[in-house]
Design an enzyme around this catalytic site. Structure first.
Site, PDB file in Angstrom:
ATOM      1  N   CYS A  50      -0.308  -0.958 -11.316  1.00 28.58           N
ATOM      2  CA  CYS A  50      -0.244   0.254 -11.177  1.00 28.58           C
ATOM      3  C   CYS A  50       0.873   0.763 -10.007  1.00 28.58           C
ATOM      4  CB  CYS A  50      -1.672   0.992 -10.528  1.00 28.58           C
ATOM      5  SG  CYS A  50      -2.296   0.183  -9.121  1.00 28.58           S
ATOM      6  N   GLU A 112      -3.402  -7.395   0.718  1.00 28.17           N
ATOM      7  CA  GLU A 112      -4.466  -7.142  -0.234  1.00 28.17           C
ATOM      8  C   GLU A 112      -4.252  -8.376  -1.015  1.00 28.17           C
ATOM      9  OE1 GLU A 112      -4.068  -6.540  -3.533  1.00 28.17           O
ATOM     10  OE2 GLU A 112      -1.827  -6.096  -3.766  1.00 28.17           O
ATOM     11  N   PRO A 113      -5.467  -9.065  -1.483  1.00 27.73           N
ATOM     12  CA  PRO A 113      -5.544 -10.132  -2.310  1.00 27.73           C
ATOM     13  C   PRO A 113      -5.547 -10.032  -3.684  1.00 27.73           C
ATOM     14  CG  PRO A 113      -7.797  -9.409  -1.397  1.00 27.73           C
ATOM     15  CD  PRO A 113      -6.835  -8.507  -1.026  1.00 27.73           C
ATOM     16  N   GLY A 189     -17.973  10.171  -3.674  1.00 29.35           N
ATOM     17  CA  GLY A 189     -16.606  10.343  -4.040  1.00 29.35           C
ATOM     18  C   GLY A 189     -16.077   8.929  -4.063  1.00 29.35           C
TER      19      GLY A 189
END
Length: 421
Positions: A50, A112-113, A189
């Site tokens: 993304c 981040e992994p 949410g």
């Protein structure tokens, strides 16, 4: 061979463009096949998430412009717009880039992994499509090993850098056996979904979701195996939970001091850990006045996140040093492989020349030519063949007054009398 990395990511391109050049699983196979037909491309791997689309190729020569045209044509976008938002790295810079990406140093959330798994999948897709050979196999296996080193030898992923993760990590520090605790999530949410995901990763089993609309709560609870309730049920159920994490869009507090005080009495003053991630607040600030209630707000967690981000940035500097060392290691392997190939080519050519001359000599002997003449001719031609290339190199270096090359050739061919004594 030239290694090239072409890509766009969250730093260089808006989401509108990133969406246009993203690859679906179905289009990926077609794209790899299409890349295979580009002139000079030997190997390729496509990474598409993304936040980024990247194309890695090994080519006979630099083909960056050709790659941009290919990517633009494949997705039917303007090549000049793509070029203005893209980055291109070659050779050592491309190697360093893929290692940084795999290690989480180029991600939207530093460290981040998930990206490592995405790159492994991209590599496997390319390998199954026949687009990975010796060089890329070595490069990506080396990259995966580097990313593992960065993860284990630095603190790049040790600290929470989102308020959702920070809330769960804080709960883990407060409760020694977090999986045994009961947790109430107020709201349904995106933030609560992230909190729920982190809680499940920590092994928490006793979960409940309270929301204004029961249907929304059921959607989230269905993925968690959680109990469902409405906000109106909070006063009579709050005492059941050790941990309460809230994030709704309510304009007024949902949980007041009196409600928490009643819950603590029913709990016989067993402590409650409460996290309010909402703005405006869901939990009255006066709850902090209660001795057995430990309330943290989003501001408290943001402060933790900022400290942790600073820690990750320091770890990223250590990670870059590891990566730069490993880039050199890969380049040394690449150079040694090229040297082995050159040695093999040189020996193969020598053996071929030898065999041709031997075959010719044997034929002359069968025709009755004198053995002494045949041997002398064989020796003469073999010597000429072996000395031709070195003689030409020495002559060219001498003609060009290239003393460095002349001295090097003298040493290689053991012609320096001082050194040979």
């Amino acid at each position: 061979m030239t290694l090239i990395a072409l890509g766009i990511n969250h730093k260089t391109a808006p989401v509108e463009l990133r969406e246009k050049v993203a690859f679906t699983p179905d289009s990926l196979v077609e794209a790899l096949s299409s890349l295979n037909h580009l002139n000079g491309v030997e190997e390729s791997v496509i990474v598409s998430t993304c936040n980024r689309t990247e194309v890695y190729v090994s080519s006979e020569s630099s083909c960056a412009d050709q790659l941009i045209e290919w990517l633009a044509d494949f997705h039917n976008v303007d090549a000049s717009q793509l070029s203005a938002n893209a980055y291109i790295y070659e050779q050592a810079a491309a190697i360093e880039h893929v290692m940084k990406v795999a290690s989480g140093l180029d991600s939207l959330v530093l460290g981040e992994p998930q990206i490592l798994g995405q790159i492994k999948q991209a590599y496997n897709n390319a390998k199954h499509s026949g687009m990975v050979n010796t060089q890329f196999d070595k490069l990506f296996q080396h990259t995966f090993a580097v990313a593992k080193r960065v993860r284990t030898e630095t603190e790049i992923g040790a600290n929470a850098v989102s308020v959702a993760f920070a809330a769960v990590q804080l709960a883990k520090h407060i409760f020694a056996r977090l999986p045994e605790r009961s947790v109430l999530l107020v709201g349904a949410g995106e933030t609560i979904e992230l909190v729920a995901q982190h809680l499940k990763e920590q092994g928490v089993q006793k979960l409940a979701v309270a929301n204004r609309t029961r249907a929304r709560a059921e959607n989230l609870a269905g993925t968690l195996g959680a109990e469902v309730m409405t906000l109106s049920q909070l006063p009579e159920t709050l005492h059941k939970f050790d941990i309460v994490i809230s994030s709704t869009a309510s304009q007024l507090p949902l949980i007041g001091k009196g409600m928490v005080e009643d819950a603590l009495k029913q709990r016989r003053n067993l402590p409650m850990f409460m996290v309010d991630l909402a703005v405006p607040r869901d939990i009255e600030a006066q709850v902090n006045e209660l001795g057995d209630a430990y309330l943290y707000t989003v501001d408290d967690l943001q402060h933790i996140v900022q400290q942790n981000m600073a820690s990750r940035e320091q770890a990223a500097e250590e990670a870059v040093k590891i990566i730069q060392q490993q880039v050199i290691s890969y380049l040394q392997w690449q150079q040694s492989r090229q040297t082995v190939d050159l040695v093999k080519q040189y020996r193969d050519r020598g053996n071929l020349q030898r065999q041709e001359l031997v075959d010719k000599a044997l034929k002359q002997l069968q025709e009755g030519k004198a053995a002494e003449t045949v041997v002398e001719e064989l020796a003469y031609k073999l010597t000429n063949n072996l000395l031709h290339a070195p003689t030409r190199a020495l002559r060219d270096a001498s003609t060009q007054v290239d003393q460095h090359t002349t001295k090097w050739l003298s040493r290689v061919f053991e012609l320096d009398n001082d050194e040979s004594r």
